[in-house]
Enzyme design. Sequence first.
Site, PDB file in Angstrom:
ATOM      1  CD  GLU A  92      -2.547  -1.000   2.776  1.00  0.00           C
ATOM      2  OE1 GLU A  92      -2.250  -1.811   3.671  1.00  0.00           O
ATOM      3  OE2 GLU A  92      -3.383  -0.097   2.915  1.00  0.00           O
TER       4      GLU A  92
ATOM      5  NE  ARG B 162       4.146  -7.794  10.674  1.00  0.00           N
ATOM      6  CZ  ARG B 162       3.647  -6.932   9.780  1.00  0.00           C
ATOM      7  NH1 ARG B 162       2.646  -7.282   9.008  1.00  0.00           N
ATOM      8  NH2 ARG B 162       4.146  -5.718   9.678  1.00  0.00           N
TER       9      ARG B 162
ATOM     10  CE  LYS C  31       3.146  -0.004   4.927  1.00  0.00           C
ATOM     11  NZ  LYS C  31       2.485  -0.055   3.619  1.00  0.00           N
TER      12      LYS C  31
HETATM   13  P1  ATP Z   1       2.875  -2.478   8.179  1.00  0.00           P
HETATM   14  O1  ATP Z   1       2.217  -3.489   9.050  1.00  0.00           O
HETATM   15  O2  ATP Z   1       4.296  -2.217   8.502  1.00  0.00           O
HETATM   16  O3  ATP Z   1       2.084  -1.236   8.029  1.00  0.00           O
HETATM   17  P2  ATP Z   1       1.788  -3.618   5.853  1.00  0.00           P
HETATM   18  O4  ATP Z   1       1.670  -5.082   5.906  1.00  0.00           O
HETATM   19  O5  ATP Z   1       0.564  -2.827   6.061  1.00  0.00           O
HETATM   20  O6  ATP Z   1       2.978  -3.161   6.764  1.00  0.00           O
HETATM   21  P3  ATP Z   1       1.931  -3.464   3.022  1.00  0.00           P
HETATM   22  O7  ATP Z   1       2.322  -2.316   2.187  1.00  0.00           O
HETATM   23  O8  ATP Z   1       0.510  -3.869   3.025  1.00  0.00           O
HETATM   24  O9  ATP Z   1       2.413  -3.141   4.500  1.00  0.00           O
HETATM   25  O10 ATP Z   1       2.872  -4.702   2.752  1.00  0.00           O
HETATM   26  C1  ATP Z   1       3.195  -5.204   1.495  1.00  0.00           C
HETATM   27  C2  ATP Z   1       3.610  -6.634   1.649  1.00  0.00           C
HETATM   28  O11 ATP Z   1       4.701  -6.734   2.559  1.00  0.00           O
HETATM   29  C3  ATP Z   1       2.489  -7.492   2.203  1.00  0.00           C
HETATM   30  O12 ATP Z   1       2.397  -8.654   1.418  1.00  0.00           O
HETATM   31  C4  ATP Z   1       2.928  -7.815   3.603  1.00  0.00           C
HETATM   32  O13 ATP Z   1       2.500  -9.104   3.944  1.00  0.00           O
HETATM   33  C5  ATP Z   1       4.448  -7.728   3.519  1.00  0.00           C
HETATM   34  N1  ATP Z   1       5.035  -7.341   4.803  1.00  0.00           N
HETATM   35  C6  ATP Z   1       4.766  -6.239   5.540  1.00  0.00           C
HETATM   36  N2  ATP Z   1       5.452  -6.245   6.694  1.00  0.00           N
HETATM   37  C7  ATP Z   1       6.196  -7.373   6.697  1.00  0.00           C
HETATM   38  C8  ATP Z   1       7.132  -7.965   7.618  1.00  0.00           C
HETATM   39  N3  ATP Z   1       7.440  -7.384   8.779  1.00  0.00           N
HETATM   40  N4  ATP Z   1       7.708  -9.148   7.276  1.00  0.00           N
HETATM   41  C9  ATP Z   1       7.424  -9.735   6.103  1.00  0.00           C
HETATM   42  N5  ATP Z   1       6.565  -9.245   5.199  1.00  0.00           N
HETATM   43  C10 ATP Z   1       5.945  -8.071   5.482  1.00  0.00           C
HETATM   44 MG    MG Z   2      -1.171  -3.537   4.982  1.00  0.00          MG
END
Ligand code: ATP
Ligand code: MG
Length: 573
Positions: A48, A272, A282
């Site tokens: 996102e 994660r 984020k």
């Molecule tokens: P955050 O929780 O930090 O806001 P998010 O999951 O909302 O992160 P996205 O932009 O939706 O962020 O993530 C894009 C991809 O990265 C998704 O497929 C998510 O599963 C993966 N991702 C996000 N954080 C991690 C992490 N700590 N370890 C592994 N993969 C991750």
């Molecule tokens: Mg997300």
Amino acid sequence: MTISNPEIPVTPTQEAATPSSFLRDQIAEDVRTRKYGDAIIQTRFPPEPNGYLHIGHAKAICIDFGLADEFGGKTNLRFDDTNPEKEEQEYVDSIQKDVRWLGFEWDRLCYASDYFGQLYEWALKLIKDGKAYVDDLTADEIRQHRGTLTEPGKDSPYRSRSVEENLDLFTRMKAGEFPDGTRVLRAKIDMASPNLNMRDPVMYRILHAPHQRTGDAWCIYPMYDYAHGQSDSLENVTHSMCTLEFADHQPLYRWYIEQLGIFPTQQIEFDRLNITYTVLSKRRLIQFVQEGVVNGWDDPRMPTLSGFRRRGFTPEAIRTFVAAAGVSRTNGTTDVEMLEHFQRDDLNHRARRAMAVLHPLKLVIDNYPEGQEEFVDAANNPEDPSAGTRQVPFSREVYIEQDDFREVPPPKYYRLSPGKEVRLRNAYFITARSVVKDDAGNIVEVHCTYDPASRGGNSPDGRKVKSTMHWVSAAHAIEAEIRLYDKLFAKPDPNDFAEGGSVLDNLNPNSLEVLLDAKLEPSLASAKLEDRYQFERVGYFCLDPDSTAGKLVFNRTLPLKDSWAKIEKKAGA
Ligand code: ATP
Ligand code: MG
């Protein structure tokens, strides 16, 4: 005199990038059984665009790109841009830059917003099939009707609206007839489902806000959960890999795909990446930037890829770390020392050596001819003879570290003290003779004599010294600002704070120390942003983009000491 450093290679080593795992096993099995026929393995990385990428995302990127590559498949970069209020072009741009920096190139660049038209058509189809309805309940009421993990939800009074009425209201939602928040479109699934995501989830909300890509074209926006699975399907994504928190959403994504009869993407969840002393969310990182806890997204203390880059970390080391941390079906936490270990290992092989004195103390060599200068040979990288040598200027006055001299040496102090002989690296043996103090009693100069026969750092009579010190010729030194970084948080689990407190309570007050008086050997004047250095005996450093021609700024990537080996040993013991 200039040093030209080797280019930092950016070609990813895919073998090292992809953690071996049940993910690979699943794809291999699907290839073997020809689950997708002649279709290629297709993956995507779906951020996102509501913040900068962090090192957790690097894990997802290595998995998505690495596995597709391994099986001859392709990977799209897709922005899941369904929330215009939180998204910005700045984030879109930074994400592309960071994915490339990490060493990957996408096949297609996609946006969920490209599918808004198709998603709308599909919403109409679900309404016509009696599988979606317009709900007039407020957000609060919807929440109250939702039930809990132990209690089923309650049907909305609007759930039984006719198809005609639903079509009429939904098209009018799209036409902009209703204010924000007055109505939503919901999937008609099961208010008693044990999975809360299946209790008539919201598909569309009214939001009169311009979108960074579609402008004012829409005033209704699909929810992430309505857009994500179908976006995968539209791109013929065979394996949609994501983190464990999406496991409960998988039945919903499948439900939409089945109702619509579209390409059956398969979702697989993995753990994660969590790292000690590090916050990877984020939402929190945005807070640090907005509240000035750090100096922007690329502050070298941030766990963002842009922060790591500025700090001097390399994409190779990050990929190696991610691979070593591995993948699993349960969440855990990886020691930050392991990341640092892989970074040191990488830098040890590639970083040019240089001499820099961070806390200078002047050393005067009384028997060295005044006005004389000479150049001594220094190896650019003892780990890599092909890196060659350079000439470092030497003269009667040099700087050494304050720490390297003690007027009254404590037991086992082998560095310089009155009467003691040590080696100035690559130069000469010197023996301290006397000190000069200021009115306050601080030592401002150390006087010594040198042995001209020890040039290059060895004495012809085989005399041994116990210490070798780095130095910089005073007449030739360049001045620089040095930024010493340490962990942003003082606790291994930054989220371990007292009730009513916040993660900010655990900030490390000493995460940044700025030294304004450092003295550097002159070859460092030609340092470039992508160069990596080991300042001998001090640590790994790189140039910061704040540098100007008149004032260089160097960031400490890491100190030399590696604590990971000790941790591993302890774990093994
Ligand atoms: P955050 O929780 O930090 O806001 P998010 O999951 O909302 O992160 P996205 O932009 O939706 O962020 O993530 C894009 C991809 O990265 C998704 O497929 C998510 O599963 C993966 N991702 C996000 N954080 C991690 C992490 N700590 N370890 C592994 N993969 C991750
Ligand atoms: Mg997300």
